[in-house]
Design a protein around this motif. Structure first.
Motif, PDB file in Angstrom:
ATOM      1  N   SER A  73       0.866  -1.199  -0.015  1.00  0.00           N
ATOM      2  CA  SER A  73       0.064   0.185   0.121  1.00  0.00           C
ATOM      3  C   SER A  73       0.903   1.241  -0.005  1.00  0.00           C
ATOM      4  O   SER A  73       2.190   1.186   0.324  1.00  0.00           O
ATOM      5  CB  SER A  73      -0.968   0.043   1.393  1.00  0.00           C
ATOM      6  OG  SER A  73      -0.264   0.300   2.426  1.00  0.00           O
ATOM      7  N   GLY A  74       0.101   2.493  -0.303  1.00  0.00           N
ATOM      8  CA  GLY A  74       0.851   3.689   0.020  1.00  0.00           C
ATOM      9  C   GLY A  74       1.176   3.915   1.309  1.00  0.00           C
ATOM     10  O   GLY A  74       2.457   4.320   1.648  1.00  0.00           O
ATOM     11  N   ASP A  78       4.928   4.785   2.817  1.00  0.00           N
ATOM     12  CA  ASP A  78       5.341   5.934   3.698  1.00  0.00           C
ATOM     13  C   ASP A  78       6.057   5.332   5.018  1.00  0.00           C
ATOM     14  O   ASP A  78       7.101   5.915   5.435  1.00  0.00           O
ATOM     15  CB  ASP A  78       3.985   6.473   4.228  1.00  0.00           C
ATOM     16  CG  ASP A  78       3.496   7.462   2.961  1.00  0.00           C
ATOM     17  OD1 ASP A  78       4.294   7.768   2.235  1.00  0.00           O
ATOM     18  OD2 ASP A  78       2.317   7.881   3.043  1.00  0.00           O
ATOM     19  N   HIS A 103      -0.609  13.384   4.763  1.00  0.00           N
ATOM     20  CA  HIS A 103      -1.774  12.123   5.028  1.00  0.00           C
ATOM     21  C   HIS A 103      -1.399  11.470   6.335  1.00  0.00           C
ATOM     22  O   HIS A 103      -0.179  11.744   6.832  1.00  0.00           O
ATOM     23  CB  HIS A 103      -1.492  11.234   3.647  1.00  0.00           C
ATOM     24  CG  HIS A 103      -2.670  10.179   3.938  1.00  0.00           C
ATOM     25  ND1 HIS A 103      -2.455   9.082   4.621  1.00  0.00           N
ATOM     26  CD2 HIS A 103      -3.770  10.132   3.237  1.00  0.00           C
ATOM     27  CE1 HIS A 103      -3.696   8.129   4.419  1.00  0.00           C
ATOM     28  NE2 HIS A 103      -4.258   8.718   3.701  1.00  0.00           N
ATOM     29  N   MET A 150       4.613  15.887   1.099  1.00  0.00           N
ATOM     30  CA  MET A 150       3.808  15.353   0.057  1.00  0.00           C
ATOM     31  C   MET A 150       3.960  15.977  -1.099  1.00  0.00           C
ATOM     32  O   MET A 150       4.146  17.280  -1.150  1.00  0.00           O
ATOM     33  CB  MET A 150       2.261  15.237   0.412  1.00  0.00           C
ATOM     34  CG  MET A 150       1.487  16.502   0.907  1.00  0.00           C
ATOM     35  SD  MET A 150       0.230  16.240   1.639  1.00  0.00           S
ATOM     36  CE  MET A 150      -0.628  14.766   1.169  1.00  0.00           C
ATOM     37  N   ASN A 154      -4.118  15.482  -0.425  1.00  0.00           N
ATOM     38  CA  ASN A 154      -5.410  14.468  -0.915  1.00  0.00           C
ATOM     39  C   ASN A 154      -6.688  15.133  -0.504  1.00  0.00           C
ATOM     40  O   ASN A 154      -7.596  14.791  -1.130  1.00  0.00           O
ATOM     41  CB  ASN A 154      -5.422  13.323  -0.177  1.00  0.00           C
ATOM     42  CG  ASN A 154      -4.988  13.488   1.421  1.00  0.00           C
ATOM     43  OD1 ASN A 154      -3.822  13.988   1.699  1.00  0.00           O
ATOM     44  ND2 ASN A 154      -5.927  12.727   2.206  1.00  0.00           N
ATOM     45  N   ASP A 179       5.120  11.679  -0.385  1.00  0.00           N
ATOM     46  CA  ASP A 179       4.237  10.999  -0.503  1.00  0.00           C
ATOM     47  C   ASP A 179       3.487  11.399  -1.788  1.00  0.00           C
ATOM     48  O   ASP A 179       3.004  12.512  -1.703  1.00  0.00           O
ATOM     49  CB  ASP A 179       3.343  10.841   0.622  1.00  0.00           C
ATOM     50  CG  ASP A 179       2.032  10.411   0.460  1.00  0.00           C
ATOM     51  OD1 ASP A 179       1.633  10.287  -0.559  1.00  0.00           O
ATOM     52  OD2 ASP A 179       1.375   9.989   1.819  1.00  0.00           O
ATOM     53  N   GLN A 182      -1.272  10.898  -4.266  1.00  0.00           N
ATOM     54  CA  GLN A 182      -2.390  11.749  -5.084  1.00  0.00           C
ATOM     55  C   GLN A 182      -1.919  12.090  -6.486  1.00  0.00           C
ATOM     56  O   GLN A 182      -2.712  12.351  -7.500  1.00  0.00           O
ATOM     57  CB  GLN A 182      -2.729  12.913  -4.382  1.00  0.00           C
ATOM     58  CG  GLN A 182      -3.764  12.352  -3.198  1.00  0.00           C
ATOM     59  CD  GLN A 182      -4.968  11.653  -3.514  1.00  0.00           C
ATOM     60  OE1 GLN A 182      -5.671  11.835  -4.550  1.00  0.00           O
ATOM     61  NE2 GLN A 182      -5.673  11.019  -2.667  1.00  0.00           N
ATOM     62  N   SER A 202       0.417   4.462  -4.844  1.00  0.00           N
ATOM     63  CA  SER A 202      -0.259   3.520  -4.502  1.00  0.00           C
ATOM     64  C   SER A 202      -1.189   3.191  -5.902  1.00  0.00           C
ATOM     65  O   SER A 202      -1.734   4.229  -6.492  1.00  0.00           O
ATOM     66  CB  SER A 202      -1.363   3.795  -3.441  1.00  0.00           C
ATOM     67  OG  SER A 202      -2.179   2.788  -3.085  1.00  0.00           O
ATOM     68  N   HIS A 204      -4.282   1.681  -6.054  1.00  0.00           N
ATOM     69  CA  HIS A 204      -5.770   2.029  -6.061  1.00  0.00           C
ATOM     70  C   HIS A 204      -6.410   3.374  -6.465  1.00  0.00           C
ATOM     71  O   HIS A 204      -7.625   3.759  -6.367  1.00  0.00           O
ATOM     72  CB  HIS A 204      -6.524   1.440  -4.847  1.00  0.00           C
ATOM     73  CG  HIS A 204      -6.424   2.314  -3.622  1.00  0.00           C
ATOM     74  ND1 HIS A 204      -7.403   3.385  -3.146  1.00  0.00           N
ATOM     75  CD2 HIS A 204      -5.382   2.479  -2.451  1.00  0.00           C
ATOM     76  CE1 HIS A 204      -7.103   3.670  -2.054  1.00  0.00           C
ATOM     77  NE2 HIS A 204      -5.777   3.255  -1.590  1.00  0.00           N
ATOM     78  N   LYS A 205      -5.366   4.325  -6.232  1.00  0.00           N
ATOM     79  CA  LYS A 205      -5.706   5.921  -6.264  1.00  0.00           C
ATOM     80  C   LYS A 205      -5.806   6.160  -8.046  1.00  0.00           C
ATOM     81  O   LYS A 205      -5.679   7.165  -8.478  1.00  0.00           O
ATOM     82  CB  LYS A 205      -4.901   6.748  -5.864  1.00  0.00           C
ATOM     83  CG  LYS A 205      -4.789   6.554  -4.114  1.00  0.00           C
ATOM     84  CD  LYS A 205      -6.049   7.239  -3.549  1.00  0.00           C
ATOM     85  CE  LYS A 205      -6.309   7.035  -2.076  1.00  0.00           C
ATOM     86  NZ  LYS A 205      -5.417   7.590  -1.030  1.00  0.00           N
TER      87      LYS A 205
HETATM   88  C1  LIG Z   1      -4.608   7.292  -0.189  1.00  0.00           C
HETATM   89  C2  LIG Z   1      -3.229   7.935   0.375  1.00  0.00           C
HETATM   90  C3  LIG Z   1      -2.268   7.214   0.998  1.00  0.00           C
HETATM   91  C4  LIG Z   1      -2.546   5.765   1.662  1.00  0.00           C
HETATM   92  O1  LIG Z   1      -2.484   4.880   0.535  1.00  0.00           O
HETATM   93  P1  LIG Z   1      -3.098   3.304   0.703  1.00  0.00           P
HETATM   94  O2  LIG Z   1      -2.580   2.777  -0.580  1.00  0.00           O
HETATM   95  O3  LIG Z   1      -4.563   3.527   0.791  1.00  0.00           O
HETATM   96  O4  LIG Z   1      -2.456   3.116   1.744  1.00  0.00           O
HETATM   97  C5  LIG Z   1      -1.324   7.773   1.613  1.00  0.00           C
HETATM   98  N1  LIG Z   1      -1.064   9.301   1.180  1.00  0.00           N
HETATM   99  C6  LIG Z   1      -1.814   9.972   0.336  1.00  0.00           C
HETATM  100  C7  LIG Z   1      -1.555  11.217  -0.022  1.00  0.00           C
HETATM  101  C8  LIG Z   1      -3.269   9.321  -0.096  1.00  0.00           C
HETATM  102  O5  LIG Z   1      -3.906   9.975  -0.709  1.00  0.00           O
END
Ligand SMILES: *Cc1c(COP(=O)(O)O)cnc(C)c1O
Length: 399
Positions: A73-74, A78, A103, A150, A154, A179, A182, A202, A204-205
Motif C-alpha cells: 500500500s501507499g 510511507d 496524510h 507530500m 489529498n 508521498d 495523489q 499506490s 488504487h488511486k
Molecule cells: C490514499 C493515500 C495514502 C494511503 O495509500 P493506501 O494505499 O490507501 O495505503 C497515502 N497518502 C496519500 C496522500 C493518499 O492519498
C-alpha cells in the motif's frame, strides 16, 4: 441506493478499477500464479511478469527498475521510507522535517518517531496549503536526516514546490521523501529533475487494485557519503531488496503496471479534460452559491480536485444529501470523516473548526462525463438551500 443514476465524484478516496486493468489481472491470476522466487518455469513466469511490471512502473517517474520496491500500500511505503531512514541514520541525527498537512500515513509515522525520542518539525503552510521554502531551509540542522513533504494534498489538491524542495535537500545533503500517492500518474514526476530520493505511490488511486503500492528508493551510493541509507522495518525472506519481505503479489503488481501504462498514455488528455471539469465546477459553485469559497490553491492544484467551503452547514449533511441523489462526494478526507475532529489539513490552512466542518471535496476522474458534472451542478444548490433553511448556524448569516 434509490437514485436512478449514480455519479462517483470521490476519486481521491479511491478509484474504480479500469476494466483494462481487471482484464490484465484476470490473465495473470491464471498465468503468473507462481512464486517469483521459485526456480521452476511457473515461478520464472511470475518473475518475468514482475520484472516487466517493475520496468513499467519505474519509467513513469524516470527511475531505474531496480529502484522500485513493491509494497502492499501507499501507507506501507510511507512507513518504510520514514521509519527506515530515521532508524538507520539515528547516529547521524534524529531530526525530521515534514509538513502540517501530510496524510495520516506520514503524520502518524512521524508522531510515532517523536514518541521514540526523535525531533520532528511540522512545517506550517500558508492559506493555500503551500510550505515556505525559506522556512524549510532555516529548519535544517546538522541533525536533520530526512525531509518528507507530500507531492500533492489529498484533501485540498495543493501541489507543493517539489523541485525546489529537492534542490534544498540536495544542497544540505538531506534525504528527500515525498508521498506522491495523489500525484502519481496524474501529473508529470521526474525523480532526477526533482531530486527525489524516496517516493510513495499506490495503485488504487490510479484505477488499479487496492492493496498494491510502491516505494521508489534511490540506489545507494548516488548521494555521496550516505552509502546504504535505509533499513527494513519488517524481516523475512529477501524479497524486494530485503526491504519488503513476503511472497510477491504478482497479479496485483501486473495490474498496477497496466494502470501505470494507461496513465502514461492518457495523462496529457486527462489533465486537459479534468482541469476543464474542475474549473467549471469551481466557477459555477462560487458564482451560484452564496457564502462559498475555494479551499487550496486556485492553480497549483491537482487537475481532479475541487474542495469547497460552504458556510453555515455541515459538510457531512451535504455528502449524505448528495448520496440520496446518487452522487458520491466527501468531506475532509475519507479517513477522518468517521471522526468528529475537523480535518487537520483544513485547520492547517487557517480555517476555523466550524468552517472546516463545512467542507465539500469533489474529485473527478477518468470515467467522469459532461453529464456527471451537469448532474452534480444541478443537484447541489437545492440541497444547500434546504440545509441552510434548517441550519442552527444560519443566524450568523448576514443576508
Ligand atoms: C490514499 C493515500 C495514502 C494511503 O495509500 P493506501 O494505499 O490507501 O495505503 C497515502 N497518502 C496519500 C496522500 C493518499 O492519498
Amino acid at each position: 441506493m434509490n437514485a436512478s443514476r449514480y455519479v462517483y465524484l470521490d476519486y481521491a478516496a479511491t478509484t474504480p478499477m479500469d476494466p483494462r486493468v481487471i482484464e490484465v489481472m484476470n490473465e495473470h491470476f491464471r498465468i503468473s500464479y507462481g512464486n517469483s522466487s521459485s526456480l521452476h518455469s511457473i515461478g520464472q513466469k511470475a518473475a518475468q511478469t514482475l520484472a516487466k511490471s517493475r520496468e513499467t512502473v519505474a519509467s513513469l517517474i524516470n527511475a531505474k527498475s531496480d529502484e522500485i520496491i513493491f509494497t502492499s500500500s501507499g501507507t506501507e511505503a510511507d512507513n518504510i521510507a520514514i521509519l527506515g531512514v530515521a532508524l538507520k541514520n539515528q547516529n547521524r541525527g534524529k531530526h525530521i522535517i515534514t509538513s502540517a498537512l501530510e496524510h495520516h500515513a506520514v503524520e502518524n509515522t512521524c508522531k510515532n518517531l517523536k514518541n521514540r525520542g526523535f525531533s520532528i518539525t511540522f512545517l506550517p503552510v500558508d492559506k493555500y496549503g503551500l510550505i515556505d521554502l525559506r522556512e524549510l531551509e532555516d529548519m535544517i540542522t546538522d541533525e536533520t536526516t530526512l525531509i518528507s513533504i507530500m507531492f500533492a494534498n489529498n484533501e485540498i489538491g495543493t501541489i507543493e514546490p517539489i523541485k525546489e524542495i529537492g534542490a534544498i535537500a540536495k544542497k544540505h545533503d538531506v534525504l528527500f521523501h515525498t508521498d506522491a500517492v495523489q500525484a502519481f500518474g496524474k501529473v508529470p514526476i521526474d525523480i532526477e529533475a526533482m531530486n527525489i530520493d524516496l517516493l510513495s505511490a499506490s495503485a488504487h488511486k490510479l484505477y488499479g487494485p487496492k492493496g498494491v503500492g510502491m516505494l521508489y528508493l534511490r540506489n545507494k551510493g548516488i548521494r555521496e557519503g550516505w552509502g546504504k541509507f535505509i533499513e527494513p522495518i519488517m524481516y523475512g525472506g529477501g524479497h524486494e531488496r530485503d526491504m519488503r519481505p513476503s511472497t510477491i503479489n504478482v497479479p496485483g503488481i501486473a495490474g498496477f503496471a497496466k494502470a501505470v501504462e494507461l496513465a502514461k498514455n492518457e495523462m496529457p488528455k486527462e489533465i486537459e479534460i479534468q482541469t476543464k471539469y474542475r474549473d467549471k465546477i469551481i466557477k459555477n459553485v462560487l458564482e451560484n452559491i452564496e457564502d462559498s469559497y475555494l479551499n487550496g490553491h486556485p492553480t497549483k492544484r491537482l487537475p481532479n480536485n475541487v474542495n469547497l467551503g460552504i458556510r453555515f452547514i455541515e459538510g457531512e449533511s451535504i455528502v449524505l444529501d448528495l448520496d440520496s441523489e446518487g452522487i458520491a462526494a466527501s468531506t475532509g478526507s475519507a479517513c477522518s470523516s468517521k471522526s468528529l475532529d475537523p480535518s487537520h489539513v483544513l485547520l492547517a490552512i487557517g480555517l476555523k473548526p466550524q468552517e472546516a466542518h463545512g467542507s465539500l471535496r469533489v474529485t473527478i476522474g477518468r470515467f467522469t462525463t459532461d453529464d456527471d458534472v451537469e448532474y452534480f451542478l444541478e443537484k447541489l444548490p437545492p440541497i444547500i438551500d434546504r440545509l441552510r433553511k434548517m441550519s442552527p448556524l444560519k443566524g450568523n448569516k448576514k443576508k
